[in-house]
Each structure stands twice: as C-alpha cells, then as structure tokens.
Enzyme design. Structure first.
Site, PDB file in Angstrom:
ATOM      1  N   CYS A  94       0.851  -1.181   0.000  1.00 35.52           N
ATOM      2  CA  CYS A  94       0.000   0.000   0.000  1.00 35.52           C
ATOM      3  C   CYS A  94       0.894   1.240   0.000  1.00 35.52           C
ATOM      4  O   CYS A  94       2.126   1.138   0.055  1.00 35.52           O
ATOM      5  CB  CYS A  94      -0.911   0.014   1.221  1.00 35.52           C
ATOM      6  SG  CYS A  94      -2.072  -1.366   1.312  1.00 35.52           S
ATOM      7  N   ARG A  98      -4.677   1.757  -1.314  1.00 35.37           N
ATOM      8  CA  ARG A  98      -4.870   0.440  -0.733  1.00 35.37           C
ATOM      9  C   ARG A  98      -4.733  -0.697  -1.738  1.00 35.37           C
ATOM     10  O   ARG A  98      -5.309  -0.667  -2.820  1.00 35.37           O
ATOM     11  CB  ARG A  98      -6.255   0.361  -0.089  1.00 35.37           C
ATOM     12  CG  ARG A  98      -6.560  -0.975   0.592  1.00 35.37           C
ATOM     13  CD  ARG A  98      -7.987  -0.996   1.091  1.00 35.37           C
ATOM     14  NE  ARG A  98      -8.316  -2.252   1.747  1.00 35.37           N
ATOM     15  CZ  ARG A  98      -9.546  -2.654   1.999  1.00 35.37           C
ATOM     16  NH1 ARG A  98     -10.578  -1.899   1.654  1.00 35.37           N
ATOM     17  NH2 ARG A  98      -9.768  -3.815   2.593  1.00 35.37           N
ATOM     18  N   LEU A  99      -3.947  -1.699  -1.349  1.00 36.56           N
ATOM     19  CA  LEU A  99      -3.938  -2.993  -2.012  1.00 36.56           C
ATOM     20  C   LEU A  99      -4.635  -3.951  -1.057  1.00 36.56           C
ATOM     21  O   LEU A  99      -4.106  -4.281   0.004  1.00 36.56           O
ATOM     22  CB  LEU A  99      -2.511  -3.466  -2.293  1.00 36.56           C
ATOM     23  CG  LEU A  99      -2.367  -4.859  -2.924  1.00 36.56           C
ATOM     24  CD1 LEU A  99      -3.001  -4.885  -4.307  1.00 36.56           C
ATOM     25  CD2 LEU A  99      -0.902  -5.265  -3.005  1.00 36.56           C
ATOM     26  N   SER A 100      -5.836  -4.365  -1.391  1.00 34.01           N
ATOM     27  CA  SER A 100      -6.660  -5.166  -0.474  1.00 34.01           C
ATOM     28  C   SER A 100      -6.141  -6.600  -0.398  1.00 34.01           C
ATOM     29  O   SER A 100      -6.040  -7.283  -1.412  1.00 34.01           O
ATOM     30  CB  SER A 100      -8.116  -5.169  -0.947  1.00 34.01           C
ATOM     31  OG  SER A 100      -8.625  -3.861  -1.032  1.00 34.01           O
ATOM     32  N   ILE A 101      -5.829  -7.036   0.831  1.00 29.65           N
ATOM     33  CA  ILE A 101      -5.324  -8.396   1.033  1.00 29.65           C
ATOM     34  C   ILE A 101      -6.127  -9.123   2.101  1.00 29.65           C
ATOM     35  O   ILE A 101      -6.772 -10.135   1.845  1.00 29.65           O
ATOM     36  CB  ILE A 101      -3.828  -8.372   1.416  1.00 29.65           C
ATOM     37  CG1 ILE A 101      -2.993  -7.776   0.268  1.00 29.65           C
ATOM     38  CG2 ILE A 101      -3.330  -9.783   1.730  1.00 29.65           C
ATOM     39  CD1 ILE A 101      -1.534  -7.642   0.578  1.00 29.65           C
ATOM     40  N   ASN A 127       0.690   0.769   6.007  1.00 32.71           N
ATOM     41  CA  ASN A 127       1.221  -0.005   4.890  1.00 32.71           C
ATOM     42  C   ASN A 127       1.993  -1.181   5.462  1.00 32.71           C
ATOM     43  O   ASN A 127       2.925  -0.991   6.246  1.00 32.71           O
ATOM     44  CB  ASN A 127       2.154   0.868   4.039  1.00 32.71           C
ATOM     45  CG  ASN A 127       2.947   0.049   3.030  1.00 32.71           C
ATOM     46  OD1 ASN A 127       2.462  -0.944   2.508  1.00 32.71           O
ATOM     47  ND2 ASN A 127       4.175   0.466   2.765  1.00 32.71           N
ATOM     48  N   GLY A 128       1.612  -2.413   5.093  1.00 31.04           N
ATOM     49  CA  GLY A 128       2.382  -3.554   5.557  1.00 31.04           C
ATOM     50  C   GLY A 128       1.537  -4.732   5.976  1.00 31.04           C
ATOM     51  O   GLY A 128       0.350  -4.833   5.644  1.00 31.04           O
ATOM     52  N   ASP A 154      -5.686  -6.039   9.898  1.00 32.23           N
ATOM     53  CA  ASP A 154      -4.675  -5.772  10.918  1.00 32.23           C
ATOM     54  C   ASP A 154      -4.583  -4.278  11.224  1.00 32.23           C
ATOM     55  O   ASP A 154      -4.088  -3.887  12.282  1.00 32.23           O
ATOM     56  CB  ASP A 154      -3.307  -6.345  10.527  1.00 32.23           C
ATOM     57  CG  ASP A 154      -2.914  -6.053   9.086  1.00 32.23           C
ATOM     58  OD1 ASP A 154      -3.670  -5.362   8.384  1.00 32.23           O
ATOM     59  OD2 ASP A 154      -1.853  -6.544   8.650  1.00 32.23           O
TER      60      ASP A 154
END
Length: 212
Positions: free
Chosen positions: A2, A49-52, A75-76, A100
């Site tokens: 992210c 955002r990179l949705s994980i 981010n992380g 998280d």
C-alpha cells in the site's frame, strides 16, 4: 503493498485536501484497489490500498477510531495481529473488520507506544491523536517498508515514496552528495540520509513523534 502520505501543518495553516490527493495520486501503483483521504484542520492523511486481508469497505483507510479521536494510515503486514486481537478482545474491545489496521488502531489506544514493540511484521504507519495534537510516524525493525519525511517551517510531510513529497514541495532537487557517495560504495545511503537534501528516511525500528 500500500502507500501512505500525509502533512501536518503549523502556524494555524489549514490543510488543503487537494495537497493530500496529489500526494496520494503518485502512489496509485502501490495500491490500485482503493484510496482515501482524511483532513481535519491542520492534519491531512492519504492512503492507497492494495486489499489483502479484508477485501470489504470495512478495511478502508484512513481508518478512524470509534471515538473519532484517532486516525491511521498503514502499509504492511502484521503477522501476529490475530494474537493481539485476541488480547484486545479479552479487554472488552469489539472489532468491525478482519484487518490488521484495526488491530493497530485499537492496540495504540490501549498500549500507546508500547504497542510498537508488540508488532511482529513489516510495516510503516502514521497515527494521529486529535485530542493530544500528536502525530506518530512509525517504521518496522527491518526497514522493509519505506517511509520518508520532509520538515519545513510550515509543517512536516511524510510518504512511502519521495516523489509523493516532491510533487507538492517545489525545489527539492538538491542532491546530497555524501549520501550519493555512500550509495555508490555500499549500494545504499547510510542512516536517515536519502539522495535528496532535507528529505530523510525514518530509521528502521524507530518512530517520530510530532506535537502540534
């Protein structure tokens, strides 16, 4: 992966959301799934955002606490967030998402800076405390997730990439030749230095506290 960015202004300056949007737009490659901005007077936070973990809108950032006093951009990955979540649930906290990010946000409300030692993972994040007028900018122990800061007389900027700072701060073109020499010799600059003068990296395993 992210991307985060932000600006804490001083001297009674009100942050323009367009500044945060411009910073965040440079990080779209780090987070193509979603974006968000939080602006409240002299503080602005941005996120790509990179949705994980939580693919729903409940994982949207910037994320605010239920009381509205805390805001976070993260981010992380936190590898032990489930264990921390269980501990917080045992203290009576209820969670809305599976992210998280929410664990960090609630954990900070309970443990303050002691939370940082409890986190096992790779991360960079910023938490704003509205009541105390405090901004915490935090980086993981190994320094896997990048985090850069630039301070000037009207405030401090931070971002996951240097270009997000340079896009809104004119004149940051001077090369730090000492850092450049170290980069050529070691393959990396040393300490908090970057290749640009006045733009510094948060050291791994450390945090920066700015009081407004």
């Amino acid at each position: 992966m992210c991307g985060i960015a932000g600006y804490l202004a001083t001297n009674d300056i009100v942050v323009d959301s367009a500044i945060i949007q411009k910073m965040t737009d440079t990080l779209i490659h780090r987070g193509p799934d979603d974006s968000g901005i939080y602006v409240n007077g002299d503080i602005g936070l941005g996120h790509r955002r990179l949705s994980i973990l939580d693919l729903s809108s409940l994982g949207h950032q910037p994320m605010l606490s239920e009381c509205g006093n805390y805001a976070i951009v993260f981010n992380g990955e936190i590898y032990n967030f489930r264990e921390l979540k269980q501990s917080l649930q045992g203290l009576g906290h209820v969670f809305k998402s599976q992210s998280d990010t929410e664990v960090i946000l609630k954990g900070f409300q309970v443990w303050k800076t002691d939370l940082f030692k409890k986190l096992n993972g790779i991360f960079s994040f910023a938490i704003w405390n509205q009541n105390e007028r405090e901004l915490y900018i935090v980086r993981d122990r190994l320094g896997v997730k990048p985090l850069y800061v630039y301070q000037r007389n009207h405030g401090i900027y931070f971002a996951s990439e240097i270009k997000a700072i340079r896009v809104v701060c004119a004149g940051l073109n001077q090369i730090d030749y000492e850092a450049f020499s170290a980069f050529l010799y070691y393959g990396n600059s040393l300490g908090s230095k970057t290749l640009y003068q006045n733009i510094n990296s948060i050291k791994p395993g450390s945090y920066l506290l700015i009081k407004d």
